[in-house]
Design an enzyme around this catalytic site. Structure first.
Site, PDB file in Angstrom:
ATOM      1  N   HIS A 108      -4.000   3.315  -0.975  1.00 45.10           N
ATOM      2  CA  HIS A 108      -3.490   4.205   0.337  1.00 45.10           C
ATOM      3  C   HIS A 108      -2.167   4.689   0.333  1.00 45.10           C
ATOM      4  O   HIS A 108      -1.919   5.855  -0.007  1.00 45.10           O
ATOM      5  CB  HIS A 108      -3.973   3.354   1.521  1.00 45.10           C
ATOM      6  N   THR A 109      -1.113   3.788   0.225  1.00 48.01           N
ATOM      7  CA  THR A 109       0.190   4.144   0.521  1.00 48.01           C
ATOM      8  C   THR A 109       0.545   5.119  -0.620  1.00 48.01           C
ATOM      9  O   THR A 109       0.343   4.709  -1.796  1.00 48.01           O
ATOM     10  CB  THR A 109       1.057   2.995   0.556  1.00 48.01           C
TER      11      THR A 109
END
Lengths: 230, 269, 205
Positions: free
Chosen positions: B34-35
């Site tokens: 994600h990040t």
């Protein structure tokens, strides 16, 4: 998961809470920072929970989490009335609820230090302070400070609210000065002095001071006072 | 010997090796990550409140790292009748917010046809919550948003970012603007009280000056920008007048001031 | 086992009053969480100049001995006592000599200039940057707390007795909020004609 990005930041600022006999004062500076940047000189940290209740919450630390907590608490206090036949949420109930909310996020904490204040059903002042995962004392406290300048403010409060290290002069150090409730003007003076001191010596504190008083006689009152802007 | 409480009862690292964190069970670089990092980005957005409203501006550049990739990008967007949103940071996240989230939000609200619409503080509240929600999922929208508009009978201006951090001030700017433009804006609007004395012309001139300074000093900026001016009627929540000036070019650029500069601080000769 | 400034613990504070100065220190010596001594003073006197030292205890001791030597040599050569202002520059140079392998100390000087009668205090970082303050200097593991108490309690032109009370309260309440400082205190009040040293009991924990 590879975590290259930090979901937290520190937005600086400090808050303080002092309880008298039938009034409680919560205050916080209005400076909002990210590192060396000042994001805003007037961003409030002390919130009123419920329109007619005596509950006041101050939060400091990571601004987004702190604000989210305040909004959660606001909602909870309003919902309580609907769910409990228009009864107001008591201070002790709100205090325990906040503990539960914070611990509920134990494994992805809300990086916020909270101070909750209000009047109990007898009109007596109650003050509670929390760590980011919900640790608080059920009996409450007489004073609390949190945030960037807490290490500067807390020892001052020890000396001036709890009268630590003060003795009755004639007793030659055998009798401690007795602790009694302070009057409102004294508490306001202490709050202002604590913050002017913190503003001098801590870069993340300054710009303005928001002082909220909740008392049995005069209800909710708010005063905004300027602090040094450098 | 480490006597601090964190070490009590723990086997020593130099004897047993450091803690083996693989027992927590991660997939090393699993299928879902994600990040992120922002790819195509927009630089500063600047905004300033004045007596009857807000002025907000952002240039038309979308950079691909150091490449000035797209120079016709509109980073300001009118949302509903009372609000302008400006986005800096990742452009794909901006497009998601503008063309999906906000577009559908306004459609759903207009569909009601009840004479009510979403004003600045509602748009702001919505965006703040979306940004905070995404950061709490460890999957942020990599933007800093400035929401400018008219609400509660007065000018509205606030910021929300990829962490869900929110704050409000009479003068705001994102990115480089926070370092270069905000000090210039704060000379005109040091606090909320001074806003009542700022005229529309003053505000526009100050914003123009900031955009010029940013073009001089921000290496990822451009000399063409969009400026929006929201002007409302004091004390009412009637629809404000929203003027959007597109393709504004920087005026009166000159580096002649450089000839007068000595040193970088206290030097005078 | 990392920060040399907080292995042993300790606190020093100095304040300016009306024609007087005060300097105080705690008495604790520890090895992280373990307290080893409750009688480890951190203030040393060289004539009328007082030097307080916090930080790594071995460096506190070594520095106090180095300055005893240097001040004695000064006295032999100059045939007079060293003034606090001069001592400040001596401390600064001595520390900077070790710029790339410093002594882990945060010194504080307090004294009254014999010739002019004006009170003088200053503090230093570990590599000799002098901090000339008009009000107070703080040092040690309780420095944040000391900043808070001093800033709130200090006011200009305090008489010696009042300065003593202020300095003592600032020191005691600050170290009571620091796990690595405390176990008693020494406070010196210095005026043109006399020096009064008092031992404060305080919390013994």
């Amino acid at each position: 998961m590879r975590h290259g990005w930090n979901p937290y930041t520190d937005n600086g600022g400090s808050i303080i809470g002092i309880a008298g006999d039938d009034f409680v004062i919560l205050a916080g500076d209005t400076r909002h920072t990210s590192g060396y940047n000042i994001n805003s000189r007037d961003e409030r940290k002390v919130y009123r929970l419920g329109e007619n209740s005596s509950l006041v919450l101050a939060t400091v630390g990571f601004g987004a989490d702190a604000k989210d907590l305040a909004q959660t608490m606001r909602r909870a206090v309003e919902d309580f009335k609907f769910q409990h036949n228009l009864k107001d949420m008591t201070v002790s109930a709100a205090a325990q609820f906040l503990c539960t909310v914070l611990y509920g996020n134990r494994f992805f904490p809300k990086y916020a230090y909270c101070i909750l204040g209000g009047l109990d059903k007898n009109g007596k002042a109650r003050l509670y302070s929390y760590d980011p995962v919900g640790s608080y004392s059920k009996e409450g406290e007489s004073r609390a400070a949190a945030g960037a300048a807490s290490s500067l403010i807390v020892p001052f409060l020890d000396n001036q609210v709890e009268f630590k290290n003060q003795y009755i002069p004639s007793s030659k150090g055998t009798q401690e000065r007795p602790v009694e409730h302070l009057d409102r003007d004294t508490v306001v003076r202490l709050v202002k002095d604590a913050f002017t001191g913190a503003t001098e010596r801590h870069i993340e504190v300054g710009d303005g001071l928001q002082i909220v008083t909740v008392s049995a006689q005069d209800g909710y009152q708010e005063e905004i006072m300027p602090l040094k802007r450098d | 010997m480490n006597h601090f409480p964190e070490a009590w009862g723990r086997p020593r690292d130099d004897v047993y090796g450091s803690y083996d964190r693989s027992v927590f069970g991660h997939d090393a670089a699993g299928p879902t990550q994600h990040t992120q990092q922002p790819i195509v980005t927009g630089t500063s957005v600047v905004a300033l409140k004045f007596k009857d409203g807000v002025v907000i501006a952002a240039d038309n550049l979308a950079s691909y790292g150091s490449l000035a990739r797209f120079n016709d990008v509109e980073r300001l967007r009118q949302v509903g009748t009372h609000t302008i949103v400006g986005a800096s940071g990742d452009v794909s996240d901006m497009q998601f917010l503008y063309e999906k989230q906000l577009e559908n939000l306004i459609i759903a609200e207009d569909y009601q046809e009840d004479g009510h619409g979403l004003r600045a503080k509602h748009i702001y509240s919505y965006l703040s919550r979306v940004m905070y929600h995404r950061r709490s999922k460890m999957d942020p929208l990599w933007n800093v948003l400035l929401v400018a508009g008219w609400d509660d009978g007065k000018p509205f201006l606030a910021s929300a970012d990829l962490l869900g951090t929110t704050f409000s001030s009479p003068a705001l700017a994102s990115g480089f603007g926070a370092h270069l433009a905000v000090p210039l804006l704060r000379r005109i609007a040091p606090d909320e009280a001074s806003v009542a004395n700022i005229t529309r012309e003053q505000a526009i001139k100050t914003i123009e000056e900031c955009m010029k300074v940013l073009f001089y000093r921000d290496a990822r900026s451009m000399n063409k920008y969009t400026m929006a001016i929201v002007t409302g009627k004091e004390g009412t929540n009637d629809e404000p007048d929203i003027e959007i000036q597109k393709d504004v070019s920087l005026k009166q650029q000159s580096w002649k001031f450089a000839e007068k500069i000595r040193g970088y601080g206290a030097q005078t000769v | 086992m990392s920060n040399p400034f907080s292995i042993n613990g300790g606190a020093v504070v100095a304040m300016v009053g009306k024609d007087c100065v005060a300097i105080g220190c705690d008495l604790r010596l520890g090895m992280q969480a373990l307290t080893v001594s409750n009688n480890f003073p951190k203030i040393f006197s060289y004539g009328d100049a007082f030097l307080g030292l916090t930080g790594l205890a071995t460096d506190v001791t070594t520095m106090s001995e180095i300055f005893r030597y240097k001040v004695n040599m000064y006295r032999l050569r100059e045939e007079r006592d060293i003034e606090p202002q001069t001592m400040a520059n001596l401390v600064s140079s001595t520390l900077y000599e070790r710029r790339f392998g410093p002594y882990f100390v945060s010194p504080v000087i307090a004294g009254i200039n014999q010739r002019t009668g004006e009170p003088f205090i200053c503090g230093f970082d570990s590599i000799g940057c002098i901090d000339f303050a008009k009000d107070f200097i703080v040092s040690g593991t309780a420095s944040d707390q000391l900043f808070g108490t001093c800033e709130a309690l200090w006011e200009p032109d305090l008489e010696p007795e009042d300065l003593f009370e202020t300095c003592s309260q600032a020191l005691l309440n600050a170290v009571d909020r620091d796990a690595l400082s405390g176990w008693g205190a020494h406070v010196y009040v210095i005026t043109k004609d006399k020096i009064i040293k008092r031992l404060l009991k305080g919390r013994q924990d």
